[in-house]
Design a protein around this motif. Structure first.
Motif, PDB file in Angstrom:
ATOM      1  N   LEU A 173       0.837  -1.208   0.000  1.00 17.39           N
ATOM      2  CA  LEU A 173       0.000   0.000   0.000  1.00 17.39           C
ATOM      3  C   LEU A 173       0.875   1.263   0.000  1.00 17.39           C
ATOM      4  N   VAL A 205       2.274   1.807  -3.375  1.00 22.43           N
ATOM      5  CA  VAL A 205       1.278   2.391  -4.298  1.00 22.43           C
ATOM      6  C   VAL A 205       1.182   3.899  -4.069  1.00 22.43           C
ATOM      7  N   TRP A 206       1.212   4.323  -2.786  1.00 24.16           N
ATOM      8  CA  TRP A 206       1.156   5.768  -2.502  1.00 24.16           C
ATOM      9  C   TRP A 206       2.327   6.499  -3.155  1.00 24.16           C
ATOM     10  N   ILE A 221       4.131   5.565  -5.695  1.00 24.72           N
ATOM     11  CA  ILE A 221       3.995   5.585  -7.165  1.00 24.72           C
ATOM     12  C   ILE A 221       2.996   6.674  -7.583  1.00 24.72           C
ATOM     13  N   ILE A 222       1.884   6.777  -6.847  1.00 23.86           N
ATOM     14  CA  ILE A 222       0.882   7.803  -7.171  1.00 23.86           C
ATOM     15  C   ILE A 222       1.514   9.198  -7.058  1.00 23.86           C
ATOM     16  N   SER A 240       4.017   9.809  -9.853  1.00 24.93           N
ATOM     17  CA  SER A 240       3.324   9.989 -11.130  1.00 24.93           C
ATOM     18  C   SER A 240       2.692  11.379 -11.239  1.00 24.93           C
ATOM     19  N   LEU A 241       2.166  11.875 -10.104  1.00 23.24           N
ATOM     20  CA  LEU A 241       1.563  13.220 -10.121  1.00 23.24           C
ATOM     21  C   LEU A 241       2.601  14.289 -10.457  1.00 23.24           C
ATOM     22  N   ILE A 299      -5.812  -1.610  -1.081  1.00 30.12           N
ATOM     23  CA  ILE A 299      -4.867  -1.701  -2.205  1.00 30.12           C
ATOM     24  C   ILE A 299      -5.628  -1.663  -3.531  1.00 30.12           C
ATOM     25  N   SER A 305      -6.744   1.842  -4.150  1.00 28.51           N
ATOM     26  CA  SER A 305      -5.610   2.728  -4.463  1.00 28.51           C
ATOM     27  C   SER A 305      -5.113   2.474  -5.878  1.00 28.51           C
ATOM     28  N   PHE A 340      -4.957   4.994  -8.923  1.00 31.72           N
ATOM     29  CA  PHE A 340      -3.694   5.173  -9.644  1.00 31.72           C
ATOM     30  C   PHE A 340      -3.892   5.016 -11.161  1.00 31.72           C
ATOM     31  N   ILE A 363      -5.638   8.179 -12.518  1.00 29.94           N
ATOM     32  CA  ILE A 363      -4.840   9.405 -12.711  1.00 29.94           C
ATOM     33  C   ILE A 363      -3.711   9.192 -13.713  1.00 29.94           C
ATOM     34  N   SER A 375      -6.109  15.879 -10.682  1.00 28.65           N
ATOM     35  CA  SER A 375      -4.659  15.977 -10.848  1.00 28.65           C
ATOM     36  C   SER A 375      -3.917  16.566  -9.648  1.00 28.65           C
ATOM     37  N   LEU A 422      -8.491   8.900  -1.775  1.00 31.87           N
ATOM     38  CA  LEU A 422      -7.946   7.727  -1.091  1.00 31.87           C
ATOM     39  C   LEU A 422      -8.526   7.600   0.316  1.00 31.87           C
TER      40      LEU A 422
END
Lengths: 351, 116, 480
Positions: free
Chosen positions: A16, A19-20, A22-23, A26-27, C405, C408, C412, C415, C422, C431
């Motif tokens: 988890l 994933v945060w 990566i987010i 990516s932003l 997960i 999320s 992901f 976006i 954004s 989230l």
């Protein structure tokens, strides 16, 4: 069991958190990238505008364009930016015709990237290969036609589609020697694109190539030929379309009805089409054809509409009645419906 | 006094090239990408020419041309659009007071001819 | 006695465990398949861009059919927005489904409507009586047709639109939805690109526009809703459309195209007789019927979902309305599954009979029931002291984290592929809503679903339910 569950929970927490991250990454990346691409686009637009219409008394040399683009980040070392630049070049070239188109063509041969598209042809990834072919025909690099023709039956739909379009761009009407005999089917978009490219690059129809292709039995090819006849408004070839109006295949009939709708017919052809209405096994298509016949006729063929009224198909009867009604034959419609009522004793009572 | 032109095109490349073409012909030119970039003063101007697309958010092509004719004073109106099918062209021209309709790709020389 | 109870406890635990495990496996497969589908879709889109389609000449014509019932407050603006959709061969058909407010008068005044001669109305699909057909006398609204008919419900209104349309494709939507300007251009893409398979239905993702900035009927600035309930639904919609539908679409297993936004070939709609007016789950029912029809014709077909959000809607903002909505959806599901029960494990219908339909029965229909039974199970066996609470809590925590997960990852994907949300603040809000979902949103959702099933079980009559909406806060500017 508890220990295993605890281990699973720890693993899930780590996933988890990943994933945060990566987010978040990516932003940030996307924001930066968007700005850079906007800057390249602006520089490109400004440079080619100045190149095509230089400020008074100045000459805007191609080197200036090259320097401006490099300063904006479109350098060979940055592949993604170069790809974006190629897309912009194609976009610009597709906007213009005439002298500006020729000037741009010349400009794009003078500035990098050179031969970037050719190297893509050898890629094993379908989307890279297809992209390469597209860039080649959009930038009109006809010297690579041999390499592209080999891909016309490629197992990937996008690669073969782009190769077939390239053949049309480079070979024109002559490409009809190959296109109707391909191994695989063509999608609707492929057909549309081929016909449009043919029209854009070779607007004078060469009917001899078309006629030679009529022998094809491939469904996609028959549809392609019908669309070509429609796009070029080839009145002399309408009979080819008429033959498919009552074809056993739903799709072939659909295309034929669509394509014929842009033509006016001779009396003989109109008679032929009317006869075919009765042979179509789909009511909706019959109605469509009925509307077309009405649209091209100066006045309704009463014998034909009477036959439709007797067809026993409610929807078809109603459509024919509507046509007669709007054409001023109200009495005929009244007569028909009264005769209907009189046949049913219960209805007669009601009346 | 210099002639005035208004260009409304969403496509940046087309917008810039058209703007340079117009400037090269000694016009004063305002080039914008979207309708919300228009200001009150634009509505008071009497443009010699407006070159515009017809595809904008929130307004249909026919309604747009109608509104443009009503709200911004101008002498002639040219439409340059990628949605340039025969049917669309016919509908726009039927509305009247549209001096020219070009579907992308088009020849800039023909636009220049219309300017002169 | 305790021994028997212990035995029963163990066996039932296994049933729940296997059910949960299967569901998790399906979700996981869904993520993998949707990732593949979205990536491929993005690559394909490069070869058929919206700009190519907008300039093409031979593309199919489309009629957008929108049903309106008592939408007087927003109808004029919504029609204006629908008229502005960018597509060269486009017709708009508004069906006034017996509104009792001033909708019809407003439309007539604003769009200069005049009734046309409709002595002969050819209605292949029977509907409630059509009072009049209107066309605008103003050339700029020439693509608009308004049909005024007696009230017959949403399905009946859409059927009326299908009858009157004469285009190849029909896009069905609600008059209060905000449709993206390039929605049709993106939605016809599968129809243009498919080779061997016939596309019988195509839908796009639906987004949540509560508290967003709407101007002239166009979504100008998308915002995360202020309240938790609609925000949670944003995540729910993203998950459903991006993971669920894209995943099922990848194996051609899509059984549902949302009634709020779905495109169909008109000929096929006529062949199957349009929407079923006797169910509140008309969208699911139609999609299944179309699939069955194609199976019977022995024709290859495909149902497609486009990952881009093409239509924006206002979701329930209060728990009361939310329960009503889910109650209706559950009833619609019950009715549809019952109507098509012959499909269950029926090999004649291929994968649809053996996999897709049973999935809907076991997991879409069964999930709220299993959840409810799970709570009963906890209470009963907890009372007898048979539950190992520390282990149960750890298991719950693991499942909760897995859910987090999945949500999320869905956010992901969203976006990564689209530009709707954004900013870091927006993503954090989404989230957080996703992580609170199991505690605040899910129990109400299950309650709503069970309420619907209870009504069906005990034959308690209920219709669509009064779906009161807050309404978009709209602004109007002078055009252009």
């Amino acid at each position: 069991m508890e220990e295993q569950l605890l281990l699973l929970i720890q693993t899930l927490v780590v996933i988890l958190i990943m994933v945060w991250f990566i987010i978040g990454f990516s932003l940030v990346y996307r924001k930066k990238r968007k700005k850079q691409l906007e800057f390249i686009e602006l520089t490109f637009a400004d440079s080619i505008a100045k190149f095509l219409y230089p400020p008074q008394g100045e000459e805007y040399h191609f080197l200036k364009v090259q320097r401006a683009l490099q300063a904006a980040g479109a350098k060979p070392s940055k592949k993604a930016n170069i790809q974006y630049l190629i897309d912009l070049m194609i976009r610009a070239q597709r906007t213009m015709l005439g002298a500006n188109h020729s000037k741009l063509r010349l400009l794009f041969t003078q500035i990098p990237p050179y031969r970037a598209s050719l190297s893509k042809l050898n890629s094993r990834k379908w989307y890279v290969k297809a992209r390469g072919i597209r860039e080649i025909y959009e930038m009109e690099q006809s010297q690579y036609i041999k390499e592209i023709t080999k891909e016309r039956n490629n197992s990937n739909i996008y690669v073969r589609r782009e190769a077939q379009i390239a053949m049309v761009v480079f070979l024109g009407w002559e490409s009809l020697r190959f296109l109707p005999y391909l191994k695989r089917d063509m999608t609707l978009w492929q057909q549309i694109k081929i016909v449009e490219k043919l029209y854009a690059y070779y607007p004078d129809a060469q009917i001899k190539y078309l006629k030679k292709s009529y022998a094809t039995q491939r469904p996609y090819a028959q549809e392609l030929l019908m669309r070509t006849i429609r796009k070029f408004n080839l009145f002399t070839e309408v009979d080819y379309i008429i033959d498919f109006l009552d074809h056993e295949s739903f799709d072939r009939r659909e295309t034929a009805i669509y394509c014929i709708s842009s033509f006016k017919l001779t009396a003989e052809q109109a008679k032929d089409v009317k006869q075919r209405v009765f042979k179509i096994p789909n009511t909706e298509q019959q109605v469509q054809l009925l509307k077309y016949i009405h649209q091209i006729s100066d006045k309704p063929d009463l014998e034909f509409y009477n036959a439709i009224l007797e067809s026993g198909n409610d929807i078809l009867e109603m459509s024919a009645a509507e046509i007669l009604w709007t054409s001023g034959y109200e009495e005929l419609v009244h007569k028909f419906y009264y005769s209907q009522y009189s046949t049913g004793p219960s209805l007669k009572e009601v009346i | 006094m210099a002639k005035t032109a208004l260009i409304i095109q969403q496509d940046l490349i087309l917008l810039q090239v058209l703007e340079r073409m117009i400037l090269a012909r000694q016009y004063r030119c305002k080039a914008i990408r979207a309708l919300d970039q228009l200001d009150i003063e634009d509505q008071d101007q009497n443009f010699d020419i407006i070159i515009s697309d017809i595809l904008f958010d929130g307004i249909g092509p026919l309604d747009y041309v109608y509104q443009l004719k009503e709200i911004i004073r101008h002498k002639s109106l040219l439409i340059i659009t990628s949605m340039g099918q025969k049917k669309v062209r016919q509908e726009i021209l039927e509305m009247g007071q549209v001096s020219g309709f070009f579907s992308v790709p088009f020849n800039f020389d023909h636009v220049e001819e219309m300017l002169s | 006695m305790t021994g028997i109870l212990q035995e029963v406890y163990v066996r039932i635990s296994w049933v729940f465990f296997i059910y949960g495990g299967l569901l998790l496996t399906i979700y996981f497969l869904g993520v993998v398949l949707s990732a593949r589908a979205v990536k491929r879709n993005k690559r394909r889109a490069r070869f058929l861009q919206v700009k190519d389609i907008v300039s093409a000449t031979d593309i199919p014509s489309v009629t957008l059919v929108a049903a309106a019932f008592n939408e007087g407050r927003t109808i004029v603006e919504n029609v204006k927005s629908l008229l502005s959709i960018q597509y060269p061969f486009y017709e708009l058909m508004i069906i006034n489904d017996g509104s009792t407010d001033n909708s019809m008068r407003l439309l007539i005044e604003k769009y200069k409507l005049e009734p046309i001669d409709s002595t002969f109305i050819v209605q292949p699909i029977p509907t409630a009586m059509v009072r009049a057909v209107y066309k605008s006398t103003d050339i700029k609204y020439k693509h608009l047709t308004v049909i005024d008919k007696n009230n017959g419900g949403k399905s009946d209104a859409l059927n009326c639109g299908i009858n009157f349309a004469h285009t190849e494709l029909i896009l069905c939507t609600d008059a209060d939805c905000i449709v993206e300007q390039d929605a049709i251009l993106k939605l016809v893409r599968p129809y243009l690109e498919e080779g061997d398979l016939e596309i019988i239905a195509c839908g796009g993702a639906i987004g949540v526009a509560n508290d967003s900035e709407i101007r002239d009927g166009i979504l100008k600035k998308l915002r995360v809703p202020k309240d938790l309930l609609p925000t949670t639904q944003v995540v729910e919609y993203i998950r459903a459309f991006l993971i669920g539908r894209m995943g099922w679409g990848e194996v051609n297993g899509l059984m549902l195209i949302s009634g709020a936004f779905g495109m169909y070939p008109r000929t096929r709609l006529l062949e199957v007789g349009g929407f079923n007016t006797k169910t509140v789950g008309e969208d699911l029912e139609l999609c299944i019927r179309l699939r069955v029809h194609m199976e019977k014709l022995k024709k290859k077909y495909k149902v497609v979902n486009v990952p881009e959000t093409l239509c924006w809607t206002e979701v329930p903002h209060s728990y009361e309305v939310f329960v009503k909505q889910r109650d209706r959806w559950a009833r619609g599901l019950w009715e549809t599954l019952k109507l098509h029960k012959y499909l269950f494990m029926n090999p004649r219908y291929g994968k649809m009979g053996m996999i897709f339909f049973p999935y809907w029965c076991f997991f879409e229909f069964g999930a709220p029931i299993v959840e409810f039974l799970g709570i009963v199970f906890l209470l009963v066996f907890g009372f007898y002291g048979l539950i190992d609470w520390p282990l149960a809590i750890l298991l719950f925590l693991a499942v909760y984290l897995l859910g987090c997960i999945f949500s999320s990852v869905a956010v992901f994907f969203y976006i990564l592929n689209f530009r709707y949300y954004s900013s870091a603040k927006e993503i954090t809000e989404l989230l957080l809503a996703a992580y609170l979902e199991p505690f605040l949103f899910h129990p109400v959702l299950v309650y709503g679903q069970l309420k619907g099933l209870y009504k069906k079980l005990f034959r308690i009559k209920s219709g669509w339910g009064n779906m009161t909406r807050k309404g978009f806060s709209t602004q109007t500017t002078t055009s252009p």
